[in-house]
Design an enzyme around this catalytic site. Sequence first.
Site, PDB file in Angstrom:
ATOM      1  N   LYS A  71      49.067  34.266  24.854  1.00 24.95           N
ATOM      2  CA  LYS A  71      49.645  34.764  23.596  1.00 24.95           C
ATOM      3  C   LYS A  71      51.141  35.034  23.796  1.00 24.95           C
ATOM      4  O   LYS A  71      51.915  34.098  23.835  1.00 24.95           O
ATOM      5  CB  LYS A  71      48.836  35.956  23.116  1.00 24.95           C
ATOM      6  CG  LYS A  71      47.496  35.422  22.618  1.00 24.95           C
ATOM      7  CD  LYS A  71      46.395  36.391  22.456  1.00 24.95           C
ATOM      8  CE  LYS A  71      45.144  35.604  22.066  1.00 24.95           C
ATOM      9  NZ  LYS A  71      43.909  36.339  22.310  1.00 24.95           N
ATOM     10  N   SER A 102      43.422  42.695  17.192  1.00 27.10           N
ATOM     11  CA  SER A 102      43.827  41.310  16.990  1.00 27.10           C
ATOM     12  C   SER A 102      43.802  40.872  15.527  1.00 27.10           C
ATOM     13  O   SER A 102      44.574  40.005  15.135  1.00 27.10           O
ATOM     14  CB  SER A 102      42.952  40.384  17.831  1.00 27.10           C
ATOM     15  OG  SER A 102      41.590  40.554  17.523  1.00 27.10           O
ATOM     16  N   HIS A 127      47.494  41.515  22.559  1.00 28.67           N
ATOM     17  CA  HIS A 127      48.513  41.363  21.510  1.00 28.67           C
ATOM     18  C   HIS A 127      49.662  42.362  21.622  1.00 28.67           C
ATOM     19  O   HIS A 127      50.521  42.409  20.746  1.00 28.67           O
ATOM     20  CB  HIS A 127      47.857  41.460  20.129  1.00 28.67           C
ATOM     21  CG  HIS A 127      46.836  40.392  19.909  1.00 28.67           C
ATOM     22  ND1 HIS A 127      47.153  39.138  19.425  1.00 28.67           N
ATOM     23  CD2 HIS A 127      45.514  40.362  20.165  1.00 28.67           C
ATOM     24  CE1 HIS A 127      46.065  38.397  19.374  1.00 28.67           C
ATOM     25  NE2 HIS A 127      45.052  39.126  19.820  1.00 28.67           N
TER      26      HIS A 127
HETATM   27  C1  LIG Z   1      42.612  36.139  22.567  1.00 28.19           C
HETATM   28  C2  LIG Z   1      41.957  37.374  22.990  1.00 28.19           C
HETATM   29  C3  LIG Z   1      41.093  37.388  24.095  1.00 28.19           C
HETATM   30  C4  LIG Z   1      40.671  36.137  24.800  1.00 28.19           C
HETATM   31  O1  LIG Z   1      41.678  35.623  25.602  1.00 28.19           O
HETATM   32  P1  LIG Z   1      41.656  34.081  25.974  1.00 28.19           P
HETATM   33  O2  LIG Z   1      42.580  33.979  27.135  1.00 28.19           O
HETATM   34  O3  LIG Z   1      42.120  33.354  24.774  1.00 28.19           O
HETATM   35  O4  LIG Z   1      40.238  33.754  26.338  1.00 28.19           O
HETATM   36  C5  LIG Z   1      40.600  38.602  24.504  1.00 28.19           C
HETATM   37  N1  LIG Z   1      40.909  39.744  23.844  1.00 28.19           N
HETATM   38  C6  LIG Z   1      41.700  39.749  22.760  1.00 28.19           C
HETATM   39  C7  LIG Z   1      42.001  41.052  22.076  1.00 28.19           C
HETATM   40  C8  LIG Z   1      42.251  38.566  22.305  1.00 28.19           C
HETATM   41  O5  LIG Z   1      43.013  38.564  21.218  1.00 28.19           O
END
Ligand SMILES: *Cc1c(COP(=O)(O)O)cnc(C)c1O
Length: 389
Positions: free
Chosen positions: A239, A179, A207
Amino acid sequence: MTLAFSQLSGDLESIAKQGLYRSRRVINSPQGIYLKVDGRTVLNFCSNDYLGLANHPDVLSAFKNAVDQYGVGSGSAHLICGHSLAHHALEEELAEFTGRDRALLFSTGYMANLGVMSALLGRGDAVFEDRLNHASLLDGGLMSGAVFKRYRHGDVEHLNSHLKKASGHKLIVTDGVFSMDGDFAPLPALSKVAQDHNAGLMVDDAHGLGILGAKGGGLLDYYGLKQADVPILMGTLGKGFGTFGAFVAGSEDLIEILIQKARTYIYTTALPAAVAEATRASLKLVITEDWRRDKLKALTERFSVGARQLGLQLMNSTSPIQPIVIGENQQVIEISQALLQAGFLVSAIRPPTVPQGSARLRVTFSALHEEAHVDSLLDALDKAGAGLR
Ligand SMILES: *Cc1c(COP(=O)(O)O)cnc(C)c1O
């Protein structure tokens, strides 16, 4: 007698002194390439809405229609009376999308990661994590009660040496696309080492899903890996999908065990059904609109070529996450503020989100950006001194 927690103001001062103070910006517009921040419109390069679906008309109308059908609140957890037809249909579609037996929705990705690891692991087991894994994966590993080992970033040999010494159930856990660095986990090698040691493998592809692979199937699709190669796949919906929530996909038994044992599944309110319906609409766009992935790729390449010409210190990333390493906390904040002055919103990422001394600007692209936006960002980065060190 001193007052309980009277040290808090001192703690805040010390956070500020280290250049680690965090504060929120108030946004007064939908997500998109332009955001309204403090009454000003700025060009947005820090969202994870990579495909530009968070404000897509199909997603919005699916959400609105579902509110008329289901209302807003889901009323309870999934196991009581909160599991709607909308949730159920989305789970079936996500299973098909990922080519897996089943999928299970969680209310957030953070909870999905905690839930999986605490359901599968306990005392006497061992969990192995890439040291750059997302905080929720690290927390999940620590919470599980298993012996917790971190291996050097992407270093399968180092992982192998930990595995040789381990006992109990073993689980290897990694981000797919990292990330904060934007690079890819070496999944084929991880899958092989997992099989060699009879260990499980869990990939968090928050991602990669929607962005990589022919139809957006993510990093596993990019490498051609199936459920047998990577038994546990976790994905987030906030995302690339532009909505909210998360899911875990895998075998029938995996999903049933999570329903029985994952505390962050059992003891929390289900997502609003309307969010599930909005996500069904966004999943259709993810699958059918290849141009979004193609465009992201082209924008990313344009940026990376231009940034190298300017002497910006990029990382080894071909994903739409393009970090520029600055180093010092104070310096990255100053550059980020200068960019904002010039009308560009780029986030400054500092420890503990990234290792000490590697504070960075994290530039992310959206399929809705145009080439001219990339060029103007490059120009602004140059003027803000992002390349001078
Ligand atoms: C954003 C993210 C999460 C958390 O997800 P949310 O739905 O925002 O709680 C978990 N793992 C990674 C790699 C992330 O980038």
